[in-house]
Motif scaffolding. Structure first.
Motif, PDB file in Angstrom:
ATOM      1  N   THR A  32     -25.369 -54.873 -48.167  1.00 35.44           N
ATOM      2  CA  THR A  32     -25.511 -55.903 -49.219  1.00 35.44           C
ATOM      3  C   THR A  32     -24.022 -56.303 -49.452  1.00 35.44           C
ATOM      4  N   LEU A  33     -23.026 -55.483 -49.028  1.00 30.00           N
ATOM      5  CA  LEU A  33     -21.598 -55.378 -50.308  1.00 30.00           C
ATOM      6  C   LEU A  33     -20.542 -56.883 -49.358  1.00 30.00           C
ATOM      7  N   SER A  34     -21.189 -56.463 -47.896  1.00 32.70           N
ATOM      8  CA  SER A  34     -20.193 -56.511 -46.740  1.00 32.70           C
ATOM      9  C   SER A  34     -20.792 -58.350 -46.787  1.00 32.70           C
ATOM     10  N   MET A  35     -21.799 -58.423 -47.262  1.00 36.21           N
ATOM     11  CA  MET A  35     -22.372 -59.674 -46.839  1.00 36.21           C
ATOM     12  C   MET A  35     -21.791 -60.192 -48.141  1.00 36.21           C
ATOM     13  N   ALA A  36     -21.865 -60.511 -49.433  1.00 32.49           N
ATOM     14  CA  ALA A  36     -20.994 -60.437 -50.506  1.00 32.49           C
ATOM     15  C   ALA A  36     -18.951 -60.819 -50.316  1.00 32.49           C
ATOM     16  N   GLY A  37     -19.483 -59.391 -49.101  1.00 29.40           N
ATOM     17  CA  GLY A  37     -17.395 -60.021 -49.023  1.00 29.40           C
ATOM     18  C   GLY A  37     -16.960 -61.029 -47.631  1.00 29.40           C
ATOM     19  N   VAL A  38     -18.426 -61.378 -46.915  1.00 28.66           N
ATOM     20  CA  VAL A  38     -18.929 -61.979 -45.817  1.00 28.66           C
ATOM     21  C   VAL A  38     -18.027 -63.835 -46.696  1.00 28.66           C
ATOM     22  N   TYR A  39     -18.978 -64.569 -47.992  1.00 26.90           N
ATOM     23  CA  TYR A  39     -19.004 -65.480 -48.277  1.00 26.90           C
ATOM     24  C   TYR A  39     -17.512 -65.641 -49.329  1.00 26.90           C
ATOM     25  N   ARG A  40     -16.919 -64.057 -49.768  1.00 30.77           N
ATOM     26  CA  ARG A  40     -15.521 -64.251 -50.544  1.00 30.77           C
ATOM     27  C   ARG A  40     -14.284 -64.826 -49.418  1.00 30.77           C
ATOM     28  N   GLY A  41     -15.307 -63.604 -48.400  1.00 29.66           N
ATOM     29  CA  GLY A  41     -14.321 -64.674 -47.562  1.00 29.66           C
ATOM     30  C   GLY A  41     -13.949 -66.176 -47.092  1.00 29.66           C
ATOM     31  N   MET A  42     -15.098 -66.351 -46.641  1.00 24.64           N
ATOM     32  CA  MET A  42     -14.846 -68.073 -46.502  1.00 24.64           C
ATOM     33  C   MET A  42     -13.974 -68.691 -47.866  1.00 24.64           C
ATOM     34  N   VAL A  43     -14.561 -68.497 -48.984  1.00 23.90           N
ATOM     35  CA  VAL A  43     -13.908 -68.780 -50.208  1.00 23.90           C
ATOM     36  C   VAL A  43     -11.812 -68.784 -49.465  1.00 23.90           C
ATOM     37  N   ASP A  44     -11.835 -67.560 -49.634  1.00 23.69           N
ATOM     38  CA  ASP A  44     -10.659 -66.977 -48.848  1.00 23.69           C
ATOM     39  C   ASP A  44     -10.387 -67.702 -47.758  1.00 23.69           C
ATOM     40  N   ASP A  45     -10.629 -67.961 -46.851  1.00 23.31           N
ATOM     41  CA  ASP A  45     -10.242 -68.815 -45.723  1.00 23.31           C
ATOM     42  C   ASP A  45     -10.158 -70.088 -46.367  1.00 23.31           C
ATOM     43  N   GLY A  46     -10.873 -70.476 -47.420  1.00 16.83           N
ATOM     44  CA  GLY A  46     -10.189 -72.076 -47.799  1.00 16.83           C
ATOM     45  C   GLY A  46      -9.426 -72.171 -48.334  1.00 16.83           C
ATOM     46  N   LYS A  47      -8.916 -71.459 -49.715  1.00 18.41           N
ATOM     47  CA  LYS A  47      -8.034 -71.246 -50.136  1.00 18.41           C
ATOM     48  C   LYS A  47      -6.642 -70.928 -49.428  1.00 18.41           C
ATOM     49  N   ALA A  48      -6.762 -70.377 -48.411  1.00 18.26           N
ATOM     50  CA  ALA A  48      -5.772 -70.291 -47.840  1.00 18.26           C
ATOM     51  C   ALA A  48      -5.128 -71.024 -47.098  1.00 18.26           C
ATOM     52  N   ILE A  85     -14.337 -79.119 -53.188  1.00 20.75           N
ATOM     53  CA  ILE A  85     -14.640 -79.833 -52.031  1.00 20.75           C
ATOM     54  C   ILE A  85     -15.489 -78.519 -50.802  1.00 20.75           C
ATOM     55  N   LEU A  86     -14.659 -78.145 -50.983  1.00 23.04           N
ATOM     56  CA  LEU A  86     -14.505 -76.740 -49.830  1.00 23.04           C
ATOM     57  C   LEU A  86     -15.083 -75.694 -50.265  1.00 23.04           C
ATOM     58  N   VAL A  87     -15.315 -75.477 -51.566  1.00 19.40           N
ATOM     59  CA  VAL A  87     -16.293 -74.081 -51.569  1.00 19.40           C
ATOM     60  C   VAL A  87     -17.891 -75.309 -52.624  1.00 19.40           C
ATOM     61  N   GLY A  88     -17.639 -76.145 -52.638  1.00 16.49           N
ATOM     62  CA  GLY A  88     -19.141 -76.893 -53.386  1.00 16.49           C
ATOM     63  C   GLY A  88     -19.203 -77.578 -52.299  1.00 16.49           C
ATOM     64  N   LYS A  89     -18.957 -78.346 -51.021  1.00 19.93           N
ATOM     65  CA  LYS A  89     -19.772 -78.731 -50.308  1.00 19.93           C
ATOM     66  C   LYS A  89     -19.967 -78.306 -49.215  1.00 19.93           C
ATOM     67  N   LEU A  90     -18.861 -77.711 -48.597  1.00 22.97           N
ATOM     68  CA  LEU A  90     -18.509 -77.404 -47.373  1.00 22.97           C
ATOM     69  C   LEU A  90     -19.469 -76.037 -46.992  1.00 22.97           C
ATOM     70  N   ILE A  91     -18.895 -75.138 -47.570  1.00 20.46           N
ATOM     71  CA  ILE A  91     -19.772 -73.916 -47.773  1.00 20.46           C
ATOM     72  C   ILE A  91     -20.813 -74.050 -48.621  1.00 20.46           C
ATOM     73  N   LEU A 122     -14.040 -56.696 -57.881  1.00 17.97           N
ATOM     74  CA  LEU A 122     -15.230 -57.304 -58.782  1.00 17.97           C
ATOM     75  C   LEU A 122     -16.599 -56.864 -58.536  1.00 17.97           C
ATOM     76  N   ASP A 123     -16.542 -57.567 -57.460  1.00 16.23           N
ATOM     77  CA  ASP A 123     -17.160 -57.402 -56.209  1.00 16.23           C
ATOM     78  C   ASP A 123     -18.389 -56.443 -56.721  1.00 16.23           C
ATOM     79  N   ALA A 124     -17.180 -55.536 -56.267  1.00 15.40           N
ATOM     80  CA  ALA A 124     -18.368 -53.387 -55.700  1.00 15.40           C
ATOM     81  C   ALA A 124     -18.568 -53.354 -57.685  1.00 15.40           C
ATOM     82  N   LEU A 125     -18.088 -54.116 -58.800  1.00 15.35           N
ATOM     83  CA  LEU A 125     -18.190 -53.809 -59.730  1.00 15.35           C
ATOM     84  C   LEU A 125     -19.721 -54.758 -60.436  1.00 15.35           C
ATOM     85  N   ALA A 126     -19.876 -55.628 -59.732  1.00 16.00           N
ATOM     86  CA  ALA A 126     -21.025 -56.152 -60.054  1.00 16.00           C
ATOM     87  C   ALA A 126     -22.013 -55.650 -59.495  1.00 16.00           C
ATOM     88  N   GLY A 127     -21.850 -55.053 -57.995  1.00 13.80           N
ATOM     89  CA  GLY A 127     -23.167 -54.853 -56.943  1.00 13.80           C
ATOM     90  C   GLY A 127     -23.303 -53.066 -57.836  1.00 13.80           C
TER      91      GLY A 127
END
Ligand SMILES: Nc1ncnc2c1ncn2[C@@H]1O[C@H](COP(=O)(O)OP(=O)(O)O)[C@@H](O)[C@H]1O
Ligand SMILES: [Mg+2]
Lengths: 236, 401
Positions: free
Chosen positions: B30-46, B271-277, B366-371
């Protein structure tokens, strides 16, 4: 201290309603003095368990009167608000099977009751150890229940029943799983404890071996008690 | 008072440990899945950060260049450069494709970067971990290390060969593909150039068209052919602003005067976070919900079976005067303890699993804490069934028949 540890007058208990109603207790009258051990004997289905449950405040009788020491606990209705505290402080239970808590060691199985009543851990354990010593199982104090023999378990269960110094002990077939030597030892302990702590004890039993040890016996048949003198053999 | 829950756990530690590890692996997933999402957002920001742009100028009414295809004239940047507040403007092309190196090919985002007049133009990789920036206008490439390419490697992009002269890190597309930077001209060719057959076909069509091939106007036909085979398009113009300029204001004036669509950094991120991913994140969200339900079922089942095993003892505890509160607390504490063991195992296993994932996985505290919070809530809820059952136990059962 009143004359009687336990006094039961005209106790009745009906299970269910209408056509399927069962009158388990019809007219139960008993008196047990502090320091006295009486036997309660009757065939299966005669109402022994129902009587113990009523006196143990886990089922509500239908009518009659029950007095523990000077406290009227039931008079055509409960006269005590907190039945849980009543059970914890006034009544000790000893069962046919010891029903020890498997995840607590021997000392804490016994010390749990005073702890539940708010006694500090160290003090509760000291009290437990005192009783375990009196029952000659102090050498098993740190053992887990599963490591004990049947006789040792039963003695620990008796220690638990006694640890809060209740004025009343209700024992349901306490010797059933034991051989006659151990059974007699348990009865001796109950008599000693009754005398030492001024406890009124009712022992429900079928056990032919121990029946002659009672000075007084209540027979119960179809929910009606009859008192008779026992032999009181070993404990005159 | 002693902790009944603690004692029971110590007594049945094997059961707890095994269940805790099982639950933990589930929580790890579960945490990895959340991490995958965060990674996608972070890739977009990068992607946005590394482009070095304050504004993205794209084809009118498109969400380009990352979310939709966008094409605009490659001389549009000249006009943009003259707008007040603009410090630099550079063409850029993006094309996701397979980049070949010998037998192997790697999915990469090929970025065409404009020649820089001095230093680094918008769109250029901001820093290199090895080698140098592109200095020639043809056949040099800078690749991200995650592509697996090394300095000196020869890459094939369409019909041309490129030599890797520099390496970057964390330069990836919004879908995590490594970037390969090549000179703009080459990239335009790779993206817009027709193959020889198509050129020949179109030449033949133009030749047959009397309005292009006029006998009386020599040179017209050649000019037409030249314009057909040149590549005057790019995907976007990246704009940097002079210090102290408000992006919204400059964006608005480019929109008004150049009649192009302009996005600020904040809009691009939207656009990246709201539409692309967005679909991917809903997909992951769905997984998280399923995993939460499975975890809750496991905890509920284990706590239920542990409680079932103790029904007799619970009846005895009640008979000897234990409060309902104490019994409920015992069960709930066990559920929470199970959750804590599971969370610890999950956090550790997720941390170890992160480098194994092919794409970037970002575990945030923060995700860990929420988890942790969700795990605890699930455990408490899962214990309610057992607590209800335990509270219904009749102390009279301890006395028997
Ligand atoms: N919960 C109950 N509901 C209805 N009838 C009961 C219940 N418990 C006991 N009885 C009936 O009450 C009578 C006395 O039972 P019990 O007190 O268990 O006797 P003993 O313990 O002497 O065998 C029996 O006829 C039994 O069937
Ligand atoms: Mg019975």
């Amino acid at each position: 201290m009143s004359d009687y540890g336990i006094r039961i007058e005209g106790l009745r208990k009906r299970y269910g309603k209408g056509d399927t109603a069962v009158d388990a207790l019809k007219d139960v009258n008993m008196q047990v003095a502090p320091g006295e051990v009486v036997g309660l004997i009757g065939p299966s289905g005669s109402g022994k368990s129902t009587l113990l449950k009523s006196l143990g405040a886990v089922i509500e009788p239908s009518a009659g009167r029950m007095v523990l020491g000077e406290q009227v606990i039931y008079d055509d209705g409960w006269k005590v608000r907190d039945l849980r505290a009543l059970r914890r402080d006034k009544i000790g239970f000893v069962f046919q099977a010891p029903y020890l808590i498997p995840f607590l060691d021997v000392t804490d199985n016994v010390a749990l009751l005073p702890m539940l009543a708010g006694v500090a851990n160290a003090q509760a354990r000291a009290r437990a150890l005192e009783l375990l010593t009196a029952l000659d199982v102090q050498h098993r104090a740190r053992a887990m229940p599963s490591q004990l023999s049947g006789g040792e378990q039963q003695r620990v269960a008796i220690a638990r029943g006694l640890v809060n110094r209740p004025p009343v002990i209700l024992a349901d077939e306490p010797t059933a799983p034991l051989d006659s030597v151990r059974a007699m030892a348990v009865i001796r302990i109950l008599n000693d404890m009754a005398r030492t702590y001024e406890t009124a004890i009712i022992v429900v039993t079928h056990d032919e071996k121990i029946i002659p040890t009672f000075k007084r016996i209540y027979h119960i048949r179809d929910g009606v008690t009859h008192e008779e003198a026992g032999e009181g053999r070993a404990f005159a | 008072m002693i902790s009944l829950a603690g004692r029971d756990i110590l007594h049945a530690w094997g059961k707890f440990a095994f269940t805790g590890v099982g639950l933990g692996l589930l929580i790890g997933v579960t945490l990895s899945m959340a991490g995958v999402y965060r990674g996608m957002v972070d890739d977009g920001k990068a992607l946005l950060d590394n482009s070095g742009a304050d504004l993205w100028v794209v084809q009118q009414d498109t969400l380009g260049p990352y979310a939709e295809s966008s094409s605009l004239a490659d001389d549009a940047y000249r006009g943009i450069l003259t707008m007040p507040g603009v410090a630099a403007a550079a063409n850029v092309t993006y094309l996701t494709m397979q980049v070949r190196k010998g037998e192997r090919d790697v999915r990469a985002m090929v970025v065409g970067i404009a020649p820089a007049l001095r230093g680094v133009a918008p769109g250029w990789p901001p820093y290199l971990v090895a080698g140098r920036q592109i200095t020639r206008s043809h056949y040099e490439a800078v690749a991200d290390v995650s592509s697996g390419f090394a300095l000196g490697d020869r890459l094939a992009i369409r019909r041309s060969q490129y030599t890797v002269v520099g390496l970057t890190r964390r330069m990836v597309s919004s879908s995590g593909d490594p970037m390969v930077f090549i000179p703009l001209k080459d990239a335009q060719e790779a993206q817009f150039l027709k193959d020889n057959d198509a050129i020949w076909q179109s030449r033949r069509r133009s030749e047959a068209n009397p309005s292009f091939n006029r006998p009386g106007v020599p040179g017209l036909f050649d000019a037409v052919i030249a314009s057909q085979s040149s590549n005057a398009s790019v995907n976007a113009v990246l704009v940097t602003l002079k210090p102290g300029q408000a992006p919204d204001v400059v964006a608005e004036s480019i929109r008004r005067w150049k009649r192009l669509t302009v996005y600020t950094r904040a809009q691009m991120e939207g656009i990246l976070v709201g539409k692309l991913i967005a679909t991917s994140s809903r997909q992951i969200g769905m997984f998280l919900v399923i995993l939460a339900i499975v975890s809750a079922t496991i905890v509920a089942f284990i706590i239920y079976s542990l409680t079932m095993d103790k029904i007799r003892e619970i009846a005895v505890l009640k008979l000897i005067g234990t409060r309902n509160r104490t019994i409920a607390a015992m069960i709930m504490q066990q559920a929470v303890a199970l959750g804590l063991i599971g969370f610890a195992v999950g956090k550790i296993s997720a941390t170890f699993a992160v480098p194994i994932f092919p794409k970037y996985v970002l575990l945030t505290p923060l995700d860990a804490l929420a988890g942790l919070f969700v795990v605890l809530v699930i455990c408490v809820l899962a214990s309610l069934v057992s607590i209800r059952m335990a509270l219904k136990v009749d102390p009279a059962e301890a006395i028997g028949g």
